[in-house]
Design a protein around this motif. Structure first.
Motif, PDB file in Angstrom:
ATOM      1  N   PHE A 511       0.812  -1.206   0.000  1.00 55.57           N
ATOM      2  CA  PHE A 511       0.000   0.000   0.000  1.00 55.57           C
ATOM      3  C   PHE A 511       0.850   1.263   0.000  1.00 55.57           C
ATOM      4  O   PHE A 511       0.431   2.303  -0.496  1.00 55.57           O
ATOM      5  N   GLU A 514       1.338   2.541  -3.702  1.00 55.18           N
ATOM      6  CA  GLU A 514       0.234   2.918  -4.583  1.00 55.18           C
ATOM      7  C   GLU A 514       0.301   4.411  -4.905  1.00 55.18           C
ATOM      8  O   GLU A 514       0.638   5.231  -4.043  1.00 55.18           O
ATOM      9  N   GLU A 516      -1.544   7.910  -6.984  1.00 56.12           N
ATOM     10  CA  GLU A 516      -2.723   8.595  -7.522  1.00 56.12           C
ATOM     11  C   GLU A 516      -2.265   9.683  -8.487  1.00 56.12           C
ATOM     12  O   GLU A 516      -1.256  10.371  -8.250  1.00 56.12           O
ATOM     13  N   ARG A 533      -6.272   6.269 -11.040  1.00 60.18           N
ATOM     14  CA  ARG A 533      -5.517   5.070 -10.677  1.00 60.18           C
ATOM     15  C   ARG A 533      -4.546   4.634 -11.769  1.00 60.18           C
ATOM     16  O   ARG A 533      -3.413   4.272 -11.487  1.00 60.18           O
ATOM     17  N   THR A 534      -5.016   4.653 -13.020  1.00 63.17           N
ATOM     18  CA  THR A 534      -4.196   4.089 -14.099  1.00 63.17           C
ATOM     19  C   THR A 534      -3.285   5.130 -14.755  1.00 63.17           C
ATOM     20  O   THR A 534      -2.289   4.759 -15.381  1.00 63.17           O
ATOM     21  N   SER A 559       1.625   9.785  -3.526  1.00 60.15           N
ATOM     22  CA  SER A 559       1.384   8.525  -2.836  1.00 60.15           C
ATOM     23  C   SER A 559      -0.050   8.492  -2.300  1.00 60.15           C
ATOM     24  O   SER A 559      -0.632   9.530  -1.971  1.00 60.15           O
ATOM     25  N   SER A 560      -0.597   7.271  -2.194  1.00 63.76           N
ATOM     26  CA  SER A 560      -2.007   7.148  -1.803  1.00 63.76           C
ATOM     27  C   SER A 560      -2.219   7.414  -0.321  1.00 63.76           C
ATOM     28  O   SER A 560      -3.311   7.745   0.107  1.00 63.76           O
TER      29      SER A 560
END
Length: 994
Positions: A511, A514, A516, A533-534, A559-560
Motif C-alpha cells: 500500500f 500505490e 494517484e 488510478r491508471t 502517494s495514496s
C-alpha cells in the motif's frame, strides 16, 4: 684664484676716475648680452686641454680680450678661455655625472665677457653640451639579497626588488633585465609604475616549492644598459626554502603480523613498527601510540613505546580472571612532533598460542525462518532506523575451563560498516546497526558471527544469519519518463481510448507504493481528463489545430497514503499533446488587392509580380492553386497575362504596348488542389497592372509636313526686328520624360548671318534682329530641324525641313504694298497677301506658264548657241520690271524631270521648261555635279558663278544651287513642285503635278 665677480676700488678716486667709472658702469648696463647663445659640444671624459670652440670667430680687433664671467653650474676650472685668442678648451677631465647629476641633458652655460681696449664691450652666452659616454655600468643597491620562503608559499607570490641605477644619460641608461638560467619556479618581471612613472622590478613565484626536493635557490639578475658596447651589472638572490610540516610519517609496511604465546610474561616485545618523515626538525621526529579503538579494547594487554615503536605486553594473555583472544588486531598510529601533524596508521595482527578441547555454541534470539530464505535465520529491522539500534541478541556457551572456556565473538569484515557486535557480559552479546538503512537500496544483509575460545589451539564456531529491512512509506513516486508525447486528430469527437498512459513508480512496498494521478494547474480540465488510478489521459471534445496546434501541461502523481514523516508530496511530468492536421481550411490572400508594374516591350514570360495566399493547414494540406479570371470583354488582358498555378507568379504572355493599353485589371482565385469542384470556395484578390512607358516612339512632326513646309517672309519687314517666322509643332506618344520634346536647327542657319533663332521648348522660329539682311538675289532659305525627346537611356529624334521664301525686290528698295508682318504658308495653292488662295490667280499663272513654255521652245531653237549671256535676270532696264526665278525642286514621278533653264530675255517674267531630251541631259549632268559636293556642306546661290553653271554644253542650269545638301534627296514619288516669284506683283505660287 680671485672670484671673477669681485672688483676692488681704490680708496681715493679723483673726479675723472669717478666719471670714468660711471661711464664704465653705464656701458656695462648697456652691454649687449646676446639672447641667442653660441652652442658647442664636447664629449665626457675629454682630456685636459681638448679644444672646445673659438669664441673670437667673427669678432674683429686686435685689442679684444676674453674672460669667463661665470659658469652655470658653477664648476671651477671646468673650462679655460685664452684671454687673447678666445680659444675655449677643457680645463680638467669632464665627468658628466658629477657636473649634471640626475639630468638627461648636460649643458654648461658660460657668460664670456668681451672687452675692447680693457673696456667691457659685451657679454656673450656660450652653451657647451657635454655628451655622455657609457662609462658607468648599472649598479644594484644590494649586490646580494637573501630571502626565506616557506615551502607552502602559494604560487604568484611577488618579491619586490630594487632596480639597478645607471648614472649615465638615458641613452646609455638601463635598457633591460634578465634572469640567468635557473631550474627554479621563478620569473623576473619588469613593469612601469604609472603613478611615479618609474621602472619597477619584481620576482614572481610560478610554481610550488618543495623543501624536501630543493631547499635553496641561488638566482642571478643581470641589468644591461643601452650603451655601445653595453655594460652590465648583476645582483645575486639567495632564497632559502623553510620547511613546513607537509609530510606525514610513512610506515615501512602497511600491516604487521606476529605470534605470541599465551603465557608470555609482561614486557615481552611482540614486534617493532617503523615509520619515517622527510621533514626536518620536530616536523620529522616520529612518535608512536595505539589508536583510540585499540587502546580501549586492548590497552590493558598491549602498549606501544613512543620513541621506538615497539609493541610490548603489559601482562600474560592467559592470566587468571582475564579473557584471552585467539588474535588481536592493534591499530598503531605514527605522528610527527610538528604543528598541525597528520597521523598515519598501520595494523598489527597478533596471534596467540593456547590449548583447547570444545568449540563454543552460538544461539541467536528474535529469529524466524521464512521460506524464501531457506534455512538461514532472519532478523528484522525497520528502515530509517536510528544508529546503534538493536538488531538481535547473541549468547555463547563453552564448557571448557580456563582460557579454553573463555569465548570471543566477532562479525565478518563485510559488516564492519553496517553492524557491530557489542558485548553484554560474559558470553553475552548483542548486534546493533551502525547506521540508518534504506530498504529501496538494499533490503537484505547476510552476516557471519564467529566465536572462538581462548584455548590452544582455539576452537571456533560460526553462525550465518540474515538481517531484513522492513519497508516504511518514505519514498515519493517517480515518473518513468519526465515527458510524454501523444497526438490527436483535429475535429475528432471525444475518444474512448486514452491518448497516452503516464506511469509513476513508488519504490515502497504494498500500500505504500500505490500512486494517484491528477492534472496539473496548467491543464485545461474542460479538454482533458486523467484516470486517478491508471494514469490514462483522455480528450473530452474535438480540437481545432488552427486555433491551438499543441498543448503542454503537467500531470501530478502522489502517494495514496500519508507518509510516516510529514505529509504526502507529489511529483510532476510534462505531457505534450500534438493536434494533427486535417484539410479543413481554405486558402486566403494576404492582400485584398495587388498593384504591379511592368515595362512595355518586355519579352513574353516577364515576371510582373507575385500574389500570396496562405492556407493555415499543414503540408501537404496547405497547397494552393492559383488561376486568373478576366472580364469577358477584355480579350487583350486575357491574352497578355498568365499565372503560375503553384507559385502565384503573374507573368506576361506577349509583348505589352503602353500606348495601346496602359492599365490592366484581373482577378486571381485560389482553389484547393484536391477540391476539384471548388465546393469549399476560394479566396479572390484583384490585381492591377500598370504598364510603364519605354521610349519606343519617335517624335511626330505635325508642322512642317510634306504638304505644308514653306513660309513667305517679306524682306523689308524682316530687317531690324525680331519676327516670328513659324511655330513648329510635334508630339510623342510616350509619356513623361520620353515625351518631353526639344527643337533644334541642324542646318540652313548660316553661321555668317545667324538669321534664325529656334525656341527649343516651344518650337517657335524667329528671325533675329541681328541677322544680316540677305541680298536681293537671295530668295529662299532651307532650314533643317531636328525634334528630340528626353528619353533614357536612348533618345529618339525626327527631322523636318522648312522653306523660307523672301520677296526678290529691286535694288532701289521699292516697298511692297503688303503688310510687313505678313507670313504666308502655302498649303498647295497660291497664297497672296491676306486674301488666301485665289483660283483666279492660279488660272492666270498657269496660262502664263504655258505661254512662256511655248516661247522658250521657239527661242531655244534660235538662240541655243548663245553661251555668254546671263541666265538669271536681276532687273529690267527697259521695262522697269525685274523677275527672279527660283526652282526649289523639280522632279517628276515618271522620267525624272531635270533642272530648268532660266530664260535669257530681260523682259521675260515667267518660267521656261525645256524639252524631254534636254531635260534628260541636264538631269544626268546635275547628278554628276551633286556627287562632287562635300556631304553636310550647305549650298548657296553664288551670283558670280551662276553664269558658268549655265554655260555648259547642254545649256542647263544647276538648280541644286538653291537647295542645301542637308535635305534628303527627293524620290520619284515626291511631287513635282515649281516655285515662282514675281517681283512686281509679289506673287508666290506653287504648281503641283502628279
Amino acid at each position: 684664484m680671485r672670484d671673477p665677480m669681485t672688483y676692488h676700488l681704490p680708496v681715493r678716486l679723483t673726479g675723472w676716475q669717478v666719471a670714468a667709472l660711471l661711464l664704465l658702469l653705464l656701458q656695462f648696463l648697456l652691454t649687449d648680452v646676446s639672447c641667442l647663445p653660441a652652442k658647442y659640444r664636447c664629449q665626457e671624459e675629454s682630456a685636459e686641454g681638448s679644444f672646445v670652440a673659438n669664441i673670437s670667430a667673427g669678432i674683429d680687433g686686435s685689442t679684444v680680450g676674453y674672460s669667463i664671467f661665470r659658469t652655470v653650474p658653477n664648476v671651477s676650472e671646468m673650462f679655460r678661455l685664452d684671454a687673447d685668442s678666445g680659444r675655449l678648451t677643457v680645463g680638467r677631465r669632464l665627468d658628466r655625472e658629477a657636473i649634471c647629476p640626475q639630468k638627461d641633458n648636460c649643458v654648461v652655460v658660460l657668460d664670456v665677457a668681451i672687452s675692447n681696449s680693457a673696456v667691457l664691450s659685451h657679454i656673450v652666452k656660450v652653451e657647451v653640451t657635454v655628451d655622455d659616454v657609457n662609462d658607468n655600468e648599472p649598479r644594484f643597491g644590494d649586490v646580494i639579497v637573501r630571502k626565506s620562503l616557506l615551502e607552502s608559499t602559494p604560487e604568484s607570490l611577488v618579491l619586490e626588488l630594487s632596480p639597478a641605477v645607471d648614472p649615465d644619460s638615458p641613452a646609455n641608461g638601463v635598457s633591460g633585465y634578465h634572469l640567468e638560467e635557473t631550474d627554479g619556479p621563478f620569473r623576473l618581471e619588469v613593469y612601469r609604475n604609472r603613478i611615479t612613472n618609474t621602472v619597477g622590478l619584481r620576482l614572481l613565484l610560478t610554481g610550488r616549492l618543495d623543501r624536501e626536493k630543493v631547499n635553496r635557490y641561488d638566482l642571478r639578475v643581470k641589468a644591461v644598459d643601452a650603451g655601445q658596447p653595453p655594460r652590465t651589472g648583476a645582483m645575486t638572490i639567495e632564497i632559502d626554502v623553510t620547511d613546513v610540516n607537509d609530510n606525514s610519517p610513512r610506515f615501512a609496511n602497511d600491516t604487521y603480523e606476529a605470534t605470541l604465546d599465551s603465557d608470555a610474561p609482561a614486557g615481552t616485545t611482540v614486534i617493532q613498527v617503523m615509520a619515517s618523515d622527510p621533514d626536518e626538525g620536530a616536523n620529522g621526529q616520529v612518535r608512536y601510540y595505539l589508536a583510540k579503538r585499540s587502546r580501549v579494547l586492548y590497552g590493558g594487554v598491549f602498549e606501544v613505546r613512543e620513541d621506538s615503536g615497539e609493541v610490548v605486553t603489559k601482562r600474560r594473555l592467559n592470566e587468571t580472571g582475564t579473557r584471552m583472544l585467539a588474535s588481536y588486531r592493534l591499530d598503531v598510529v605514527a605522528e610527527d612532533r610538528g604543528e598541525n601533524a597528520i597521523p598515519t596508521q598501520t595494523s598489527v595482527r597478533i596471534r596467540t598460542k593456547s590449548v583447547n578441547r570444545q568449540a563454543p555454541a552460538i544461539r541467536i534470539s528474535a529469529v524466524h525462518h521464512p521460506s524464501n530464505l531457506s534455512s538461514l535465520s532472519v532478523v528484522e529491522i525497520s528502515e530509517n532506523n536510528l544508529p546503534m539500534a538493536f538488531v538481535c541478541h547473541v549468547t555463547v556457551g563453552d564448557d571448557d575451563i580456563g582460557p579454553s572456556g573463555q569465548v570471543t565473538c566477532s562479525l565478518d569484515d563485510d559488516s564492519d560498516d553496517d553492524f557491530r557486535l557489542v558485548s553484554m557480559g560474559e558470553k553475552k552479546f548483542k548486534v546493533v546497526a551502525l547506521r540508518s538503512f534504506d530498504r529501496e537500496v538494499k533490503d537484505l544483509y547476510a552476516l557471519t558471527l564467529t566465536c572462538a575460545d581462548l584455548g590452544t589451539p582455539p576452537m571456533t564456531s560460526q553462525e550465518r544469519f540474515v538481517v531484513r529491512i522492513d519497508d516504511v512509506d518514505d519514498n515519493e513516486p517517480r515518473f518513468v519518463r519526465p515527458e510524454y508525447d501523444c497526438s490527436v486528430v483535429e475535429n475528432a469527437a471525444a475518444a474512448v481510448a486514452p491518448l497516452v498512459r503516464v506511469q509513476a513508480v513508488d519504490p515502497d512496498e504494498g500500500f505504500n507504493g500505490e500512486v494517484e494521478y491528477s492534472l496539473g494547474s496548467d491543464a485545461d480540465s474542460r479538454i482533458f481528463r486523467i484516470d486517478v488510478r491508471t494514469g490514462d489521459l483522455f480528450v473530452l471534445r474535438s480540437l481545432d489545430r488552427e486555433t491551438m496546434d499543441s498543448y503542454e501541461f503537467h500531470v501530478r502523481a502522489r502517494s495514496s497514503k500519508v507518509k510516516a514523516v510529514g505529509s504526502a508530496s507529489e511529483v510532476t511530468c510534462l505531457v505534450h499533446v500534438t493536434v494533427l492536421d486535417v484539410d479543413d481550411e481554405r486558402p486566403r490572400f494576404q492582400n485584398a488587392t495587388y498593384k504591379f508594374k511592368v515595362a512595355e516591350n518586355e519579352n513574353s514570360g516577364t515576371e510582373v509580380g507575385r500574389v500570396k495566399a496562405v492556407d493555415l493547414d499543414l503540408p501537404p494540406n496547405d497547397r494552393v492553386v492559383y488561376r486568373l479570371e478576366f472580364v469577358p470583354e477584355d480579350h487583350v488582358t486575357a491574352a497578355s497575362f498568365a499565372i503560375d498555378p503553384v507559385l502565384g507568379i503573374v507573368y506576361t504572355r506577349q509583348v505589352l504596348d503602353r500606348e495601346a493599353i496602359s492599365h490592366h485589371t484581373m482577378r486571381v482565385i485560389t482553389t484547393d488542389p484536391r477540391d476539384i469542384s471548388n465546393a469549399t470556395g476560394g479566396d479572390v484578390t484583384i490585381v492591377f497592372v500598370e504598364v510603364d512607358d519605354v521610349n519606343d516612339n519617335a517624335p511626330v512632326v505635325t508642322y512642317p509636313t510634306a504638304g505644308d513646309d514653306a513660309v513667305h517672309l517679306v524682306r523689308n519687314a524682316s530687317s531690324g526686328r525680331r519676327r516670328n517666322v513659324a511655330n513648329l509643332t510635334a508630339y510623342d506618344r510616350d509619356v513623361g520624360p520620353n515625351a518631353d520634346l526639344r527643337y533644334s536647327i541642324v542646318g540652313g542657319n548660316d553661321d555668317r548671318r545667324r538669321s534664325y533663332l529656334l525656341d527649343p521648348r516651344t518650337g517657335s522660329l524667329f528671325w533675329t534682329p541681328e541677322a544680316t539682311i540677305p541680298g536681293a538675289d537671295h530668295c529662299a532659305d532651307v532650314i533643317d530641324i531636328v525634334v528630340r525627346d528626353n528619353g533614357f537611356p536612348v533618345t529618339l529624334t525626327s527631322s523636318t525641313r522648312l522653306f523660307v521664301f523672301f520677296d526678290c525686290v529691286e535694288e532701289e528698295g521699292e516697298e511692297d504694298d503688303e503688310d510687313d508682318d505678313e507670313i504666308d504658308r502655302p498649303f498647295g495653292d497660291v497664297t497672296l497677301g491676306h486674301n488666301g488662295p485665289s483660283l483666279f490667280f492660279v488660272v492666270l499663272i498657269m496660262a502664263m506658264v504655258l505661254l512662256v513654255l511655248l516661247f522658250v521652245v521657239v527661242v531655244a531653237k534660235v538662240g541655243g548657241r548663245r553661251r555668254g549671256r546671263s541666265d538669271h535676270v536681276i532687273g529690267s532696264k527697259g521695262g522697269g520690271m525685274t523677275a527672279a526665278f527660283d526652282v526649289a525642286a523639280a522632279r517628276y514621278q515618271g522620267d525624272g524631270l531635270g533642272p530648268v533653264n532660266r530664260g535669257s530675255d530681260e523682259t521675260l517674267s515667267g518660267l521656261v521648261i525645256m524639252g524631254d531630251a534636254q531635260l534628260d541631259n541636264c538631269s544626268r549632268e546635275n547628278e554628276t555635279n551633286e556627287q562632287k559636293k562635300i556631304p553636310g556642306q550647305a549650298d548657296e546661290i553664288d551670283e558670280s558663278t551662276s553664269g558658268n553653271e549655265r554655260d555648259n554644253d547642254s545649256g542647263c542650269v544647276d538648280v541644286s544651287a538653291v537647295e542645301t545638301k542637308a535635305r534628303p534627296p527627293v524620290s520619284r514619288d515626291d511631287q513635282f513642285q515649281i516655285h515662282f516669284i514675281g517681283s512686281e506683283s509679289g506673287l508666290s505660287s506653287r504648281c503641283h503635278s502628279n
